[in-house]
Design an enzyme around this catalytic site. Structure first.
Site, PDB file in Angstrom:
ATOM      1  N   LEU A 123      -4.203 -16.019   6.915  1.00  0.00           N
ATOM      2  CA  LEU A 123      -4.872 -14.837   7.440  1.00  0.00           C
ATOM      3  C   LEU A 123      -3.955 -13.623   7.461  1.00  0.00           C
ATOM      4  CD1 LEU A 123      -7.382 -13.596   8.745  1.00  0.00           C
ATOM      5  CD2 LEU A 123      -6.523 -14.356  10.961  1.00  0.00           C
ATOM      6  N   ASP A 124      -2.694 -13.818   7.904  1.00  0.00           N
ATOM      7  CA  ASP A 124      -1.789 -12.673   7.973  1.00  0.00           C
ATOM      8  C   ASP A 124      -1.413 -12.169   6.590  1.00  0.00           C
ATOM      9  OD1 ASP A 124       1.490 -13.991   7.989  1.00  0.00           O
ATOM     10  OD2 ASP A 124      -0.340 -15.121   7.594  1.00  0.00           O
ATOM     11  N   GLN A 170      -3.632 -12.276   4.014  1.00  0.00           N
ATOM     12  CA  GLN A 170      -4.829 -11.653   3.460  1.00  0.00           C
ATOM     13  C   GLN A 170      -5.025 -10.241   4.018  1.00  0.00           C
ATOM     14  OE1 GLN A 170      -8.276 -14.171   3.957  1.00  0.00           O
ATOM     15  NE2 GLN A 170      -7.090 -16.019   3.548  1.00  0.00           N
ATOM     16  N   CYS A 171      -4.631 -10.041   5.281  1.00  0.00           N
ATOM     17  CA  CYS A 171      -4.781  -8.732   5.913  1.00  0.00           C
ATOM     18  C   CYS A 171      -3.503  -7.908   5.723  1.00  0.00           C
ATOM     19  CB  CYS A 171      -5.071  -8.883   7.407  1.00  0.00           C
ATOM     20  SG  CYS A 171      -6.555  -9.854   7.770  1.00  0.00           S
ATOM     21  N   THR A 172      -3.665  -6.591   5.781  1.00  0.00           N
ATOM     22  CA  THR A 172      -2.504  -5.716   5.717  1.00  0.00           C
ATOM     23  C   THR A 172      -1.935  -5.595   7.128  1.00  0.00           C
ATOM     24  OG1 THR A 172      -3.546  -4.485   3.917  1.00  0.00           O
ATOM     25  CG2 THR A 172      -1.670  -3.449   5.003  1.00  0.00           C
TER      26      THR A 172
END
Length: 715
Positions: A574-575, A577-579
């Site tokens: 998740l970290d 995939q996200c900015t």
């Protein structure tokens, strides 16, 4: 204008008065509009207002009774505003008034003006009999305004009345001459000093009616009207003074009318000495001031308190008894006001700091923002602050609950029911912030290398490619603000092909990159749009790594890469995939991106400008008003550091080299589709595959016997 004197029944001339004149500041209408929209609605109840006037202060110009912004209560807190204007100053003597604002133009013209005037005159009459006029003499100059505010056209119809009780028979004047001729030299000196003390005291500066006594020893004293009994019958000369706004030498001003009515009614005097107090540039001027003697006869019926005398006082408009109308569309319309306010800082910058700042070139440029996330929101706002008015945002995402805190154009309402599309929500927000912005939202995904397209979706993806091509052609500058590397590839290629100003901003966790792309490999002297429509003109002589001035082209975002962009989101936590960035990073990078764009617009060489560094010879000689124009800015929040770098174009770049741009011009959408579906195609085309093979076959012999650590060099 006052009429000529006529012979009165007592042998003297009828005393004529110069009418009051009105003046309304634009701020008054602006506050009235706000009050009407936010508080009054359709309520037509009379509104208490405050006017301001002062003694005449010029030899040839009379003072007006003025309405200012503070004349009206605020639409948020009426009581606090009333308190603010409860006292005036030496140049702003307060006068109570009443505003009757109509809802329609028809009702404005249908107002019974004579009835309204009589109501206001009755208030003055009652104040005289109750003694209020003695305690607070400002009520003698009470005024009335009727108006209609057309908030669609921002025009205002209005009419002033200054109610004056009519003396019948009229007062006559026995003598009227400059005060300097009426007083002896000693008296004049004492009167001037007393008037200056009265005017300079904060307790009396705005008290417009007063008593002036002169003792046998020529000593002058000014007192309040309530001190009448102390002045009566003591052998002193007694004059009734008032602040006269009129400058005429043959007529006293309008405030004397009701003053005579007070004197006659309250103290039963039939012969009155009066002083028309006037100034010249703030100092007592007895040459401009007048002293006169008026004879008054008690009008019939004045003994009955219930019988209100007739009144006059509607203001004339250019000699006619008609209302006035003012149109403030250019300055009062909220959108126009917003434009004026938004441009104010930019215009002030040109006064001393940046006289060469070109506001027209900023307001006329169309900017395309690819990505409406944290960077896109900040860049859009920064562009508006610089005067850019035409902004397009492209994004296919929806506003999530986690977005509003960091993405400044969104609120919680944008997240509800699955979330609005970011591009559309951002446009609505921009229009709320600045109604004059010409913003457009485009909901669309950007085709990306490493994200293969199924056969059934090829037509849709190619349509997106064509749409993106058209958008880039129709805009002057493109900002690459997306989350992934691969989403920047196609826009970079299209911008290199069309020589568009291209700005990239990319974020790490605590570091950022902001850069401007150099021009494409094709000569910018060609008509890019015509070439794009016709396919291509394979003039290989124009394919180069140099600018037209012979300098090496600046590189693009991909020029330092040794691999083609691929899918960077697959098999990521998740970290990843996200900015995930520190909150302060995006505003810093966004601001620098917009500053780079403004710098390019103002540089003589524009997109072809070379990289400039602080304290360099080149930057010093250019003397650009906005300072240096770097190529790349890399910063680190963890180190609180920032540095400027330069990277020249690479002949193996997968996005902007001549090989790639030429291939795109030859094959068009077929080339893009192949680059998307085959990860190694771009590397094979540009020679990166061979470069990697050569690198893998290169062996280094290490000298393991050397123990000298000084041979290590940090690169």
């Amino acid at each position: 204008m006052a009429a000529k004197r006529e012979s009165g029944s007592g042998g003297g001339s009828i005393l004529q008065f110069a009418p009051f004149q009105s003046s309304v500041d634009e701020g008054f209408w602006h506050r009235l509009s706000s009050l009407k929209l936010n508080k009054l609605g359709i309520d037509e109840s009379p509104i208490p207002i405050t006017g301001f006037y002062a003694p005449c202060s010029h030899l040839q110009v009379s003072n007006h009774l003025s309405l200012l912004t503070e004349s009206l209560p605020s639409d948020s807190d009426e009581q606090s505003s009333t308190a603010e204007i409860s006292r005036g100053s030496r140049n702003k003597c307060t006068v109570p008034g009443t505003l009757c604002n109509s809802n329609t133009l028809e009702s404005f013209y249908a107002i019974d003006k004579q009835s309204l005037l009589k109501q206001e005159a009755k208030k003055i009459w009652e104040d005289i009999h109750s003694g209020k006029a003695v305690e607070d003499s400002t009520v003698l100059s009470r005024f009335l305004v009727i108006s209609f505010a057309d908030l669609k056209k921002w025009s205002f119809h209005y009419w002033f009345a200054f109610p004056a009780l009519v003396l019948d028979p009229p007062a006559t004047v026995v003598d009227l001459k400059p005060a300097s001729l009426w007083f002896s030299s000693q008296e004049a000196e004492s009167v001037s000093a007393a008037c200056s003390d009265w005017r300079n005291s904060s307790l009396t500066a705005d008290v417009p009616y007063f008593l002036l006594t002169i003792a046998p020893n020529s000593r002058a004293t000014i007192r309040h009207l309530k001190d009448w009994e102390a002045c009566e019958g003591d052998g002193q000369k007694l004059l009734f003074g008032f602040y006269d706004p009129c400058h005429l030498q043959n007529h006293p001003g309008w405030p004397l009318r009701n003053f005579l009515a007070l004197i006659l009614t309250r103290w039963k005097l039939k012969s009155v000495l009066f002083l028309c107090y006037r100034e010249n540039h703030g100092f007592t001027d007895l040459g401009l001031s007048l002293v006169g003697e008026a004879l008054i006869t008690v009008p019939q019926g004045w003994g009955d308190h219930q019988c209100v005398p007739n009144a006059v006082g509607w203001e004339f408009n250019k000699g006619r008894k008609v209302p006035r109308c003012i149109s403030l569309a250019k300055s009062m319309d909220p959108t126009r006001l917003a434009i004026s306010a938004a441009d104010l800082n930019l215009k002030l910058m040109r006064w001393r700091q940046l006289p060469s700042l070109n506001l027209d070139i900023l307001s006329s440029r169309k900017c395309l923002l690819l990505g409406a996330g944290t960077l896109g929101c900040q860049v859009a706002r920064m562009l508006m602050a610089w005067g850019v008015r035409k902004i397009t945002l492209l994004d296919n995402g929806r506003v999530a609950m986690s977005n509003p805190l960091r993405q400044s154009l969104y609120t919680l309402d944008d997240c509800l029911n699955g979330g609005d599309f970011k591009a559309m929500a951002a446009v609505k927000s921009l229009e709320r912030i600045f109604p004059a912005v010409a913003a457009e939202g485009v909901v669309m995904a950007i085709p990306m290398p490493g994200h293969p397209v199924p056969c059934q979706e090829e037509d849709s993806v190619l349509d997106d490619c064509r749409r993106l091509t058209d958008l880039i052609l129709s805009h002057d500058a493109i900002f690459l603000l997306t989350d992934t590397r691969e989403s920047r590839w196609l826009p970079t290629l299209l911008c290199a092909n069309t020589n568009k100003i291209t700005i990239t901003a990319a974020l790490g966790f605590d570091s950022f990159l902001v850069m401007r792309h150099g021009p494409g490999p094709f000569s910018i002297t060609h008509d890019v749009k015509t070439e794009a429509v016709n396919g291509l003109s394979a003039d290989m002589d124009n394919l180069c790594l140099n600018n037209r001035d012979g300098g090496q082209r600046l590189g693009c975002y991909f020029c330092n890469d040794v691999v083609a962009p691929t899918d960077s989101t697959a098999n990521r936590t998740l970290d990843q995939q996200c900015t995930v960035t520190r909150p302060g990073l995006a505003p810093i990078a966004s601001a620098l991106a917009v500053e780079l764009f403004v710098g390019v617009l103002h540089h003589p060489k524009g997109i072809c400008a070379g990289a400039e560094f602080a304290n360099s010879i080149d930057s010093g000689s250019s003397e650009q008003p906005l300072g240096i124009l770097p190529h790349q800015i890399r910063g680190s929040l963890s180190q609180f550091s920032q540095m400027t770098l330069v990277g020249h174009s690479s002949n193996s770049c997968t996005a902007c080299c001549s090989t790639v741009v030429s291939e795109y011009r030859k094959r068009g959408m077929e080339f893009i589709l192949q680059a998307i579906n085959h990860p190694t195609y771009l590397e094979d085309l540009t020679g990166l595959t061979e470069l990697k093979k050569s690198a893998n076959s290169f062996h280094v012999d290490w000298d393991y016997e050397s123990d000298n650590e000084d041979d290590c060099v940090e690169i």
